[in-house]
Design an enzyme around this catalytic site. Sequence first.
Site, PDB file in Angstrom:
ATOM      1  N   HIS A 266       0.839  -1.201   0.000  1.00  0.00           N
ATOM      2  CA  HIS A 266       0.000   0.000   0.000  1.00  0.00           C
ATOM      3  C   HIS A 266       0.878   1.256   0.000  1.00  0.00           C
ATOM      4  O   HIS A 266       0.740   2.139  -0.854  1.00  0.00           O
ATOM      5  CB  HIS A 266      -0.916  -0.015   1.232  1.00  0.00           C
ATOM      6  N   GLU A 267       1.796   1.331   0.949  1.00  0.00           N
ATOM      7  CA  GLU A 267       2.639   2.533   1.060  1.00  0.00           C
ATOM      8  C   GLU A 267       3.560   2.656  -0.154  1.00  0.00           C
ATOM      9  O   GLU A 267       3.913   3.766  -0.560  1.00  0.00           O
ATOM     10  CB  GLU A 267       3.433   2.519   2.373  1.00  0.00           C
ATOM     11  N   HIS A 270       1.732   4.622  -2.699  1.00  0.00           N
ATOM     12  CA  HIS A 270       1.845   6.066  -2.427  1.00  0.00           C
ATOM     13  C   HIS A 270       3.233   6.570  -2.853  1.00  0.00           C
ATOM     14  O   HIS A 270       3.375   7.626  -3.453  1.00  0.00           O
ATOM     15  CB  HIS A 270       1.666   6.340  -0.932  1.00  0.00           C
ATOM     16  N   GLU A 296      -4.662   8.023  -2.830  1.00  0.00           N
ATOM     17  CA  GLU A 296      -5.119   6.728  -2.326  1.00  0.00           C
ATOM     18  C   GLU A 296      -5.412   5.754  -3.482  1.00  0.00           C
ATOM     19  O   GLU A 296      -5.339   4.542  -3.304  1.00  0.00           O
ATOM     20  CB  GLU A 296      -6.358   6.930  -1.436  1.00  0.00           C
TER      21      GLU A 296
HETATM   22 CO    CO Z   1      -3.161   5.253   2.020  1.00  0.00          CO
END
Ligand code: CO
Length: 503
Positions: A266-267, A270, A296
């Site tokens: 997830h990160e 980003h 996101e």
């Molecule tokens: Co996030």
Amino acid sequence: MADTYRDLSTWLVETTVLGSAGALLGWDELTYMPPKAAVGRAKQMSLLSRMCHERFTEKKVGEQLGELLGQRLEEGEAASVREWKRMYDRAVKVPASLVEEIAREGVIARQAWGEAKGMSEYAIFKPHLAKTIELQRQVAKCICEHEPRSADEQYDALLDAYEPYETSANLRGIFGRLREQLVPLIAKVRESGKQAPVEILKRAYPVEKQRALSMEAAKRFGFDFDAGRLDTTLHPFCSGISPGDVRITTRYDGNDFGNCFFSVVHETGHALYEQGLPEEHWGTPLGEAASLGVHESQSRLWENLVGRSEAFWRFFYPQTQEVFAESLGNVKADEFLWAINAIRPSLIRTESDEATYNLHIILRFELEQKLLWGDLPVDALPETWNKGMKQMLGVDVPDDRRGCLQDVHWSQGAFGYFPTYTLGNLNAAALFAKAKAELGGAEGLEEQIARGEFGPLLQWLREKIHRHGRRYPAKELMRQATGQELSIEPLVAHLKKKVERFW
Ligand code: CO
């Protein structure tokens, strides 16, 4: 006129550079700072943020923006001026005394929230929530420059800080349609009685191996570790400090495979966005992410559309199984895949799955708008929360710790933030559907992913999203990238396919 732009730009870029030093201090605070440094750090950070705010709201900035707005500018410069003006207006409309009061109350409210959550005692947090709401009402009033005339007008003023140009009327429509699709889909999973074999994810997964494997995935996806790092914190996050310095964090649990791995993925999503922003525009809106909902979308795309896909695990499971032979030696790829794609209504947003997650958000969106407008008194929040959870997810909330006290956001005055999570999920599915249509030639994007080739997908995202920074409003950027208006269809189609596959 070119001089005015150059002059303003130099000033504001330097302001961003100053702010980035604060971002580095903020990262350090959450990773390596010794506890006794807290008081000094708070002083360092509040001085830096005040200096940035003063530089940004100087009279000269307003005058130069006013001058530039009436002129013909090159497209990129015009976009920067548009965004600077928007931020400038917000920054000057809210008086410094109110900003300070919010910061001060925020510290107290957060502490009270922590205590209330620990004891599952809503009464401890309630007066602070009431105060926070009152302060946010004042912010909305300052931004509207009059008493807001409707709940929507009030909410939009706050939402704009997180998702520029979005409106609550639009969100209500989208979320309503999404809810209609999700509730029966989730009920179908529940009523099937079939349970994903999640137990296999709760075996022994040595922490060092988890770290190495998740870093391997991040590298494969394209995270440049010469321009970033991975560290450990209580809550995972990504901080883009400067071009060439993008830092992500995760947490470890030796008896849980998914927590660390999917946090890192997830990160990484980003971080790939941050690493893909145009370096030459650093400090201007063209070097900044378009919105939280777009940010996101990048994390969710890598986490859910790639990271939980069958194609990815065809590539990555043999290696994973070898690393964790003790726990996964006898687990078939298909079982593993089902476990990481489990859909199960649960109480806690941050632990919820890809489908039920959005219902947690829709509930918060409805409640926070009512709280702000006064339709929902703070006294009635726990009861209303619990009723909503029962209606939407079919779960009984046993206590407020696992109910309305679970998230930190409201204690920080972050009203209007939650919707960006679901916008991210919707945007991610729309982008991935379009990438599938455009990439991979005859064999398809999934075959590429199954061979461990992530470069084409990343390049596509760089081209469609990353390189533009904030040149276009988020909606316009997404429209250009996907060829469509924001819609629930791609996400719903993705989730339906998943349910059909496993249930
Ligand atoms: Co996030």
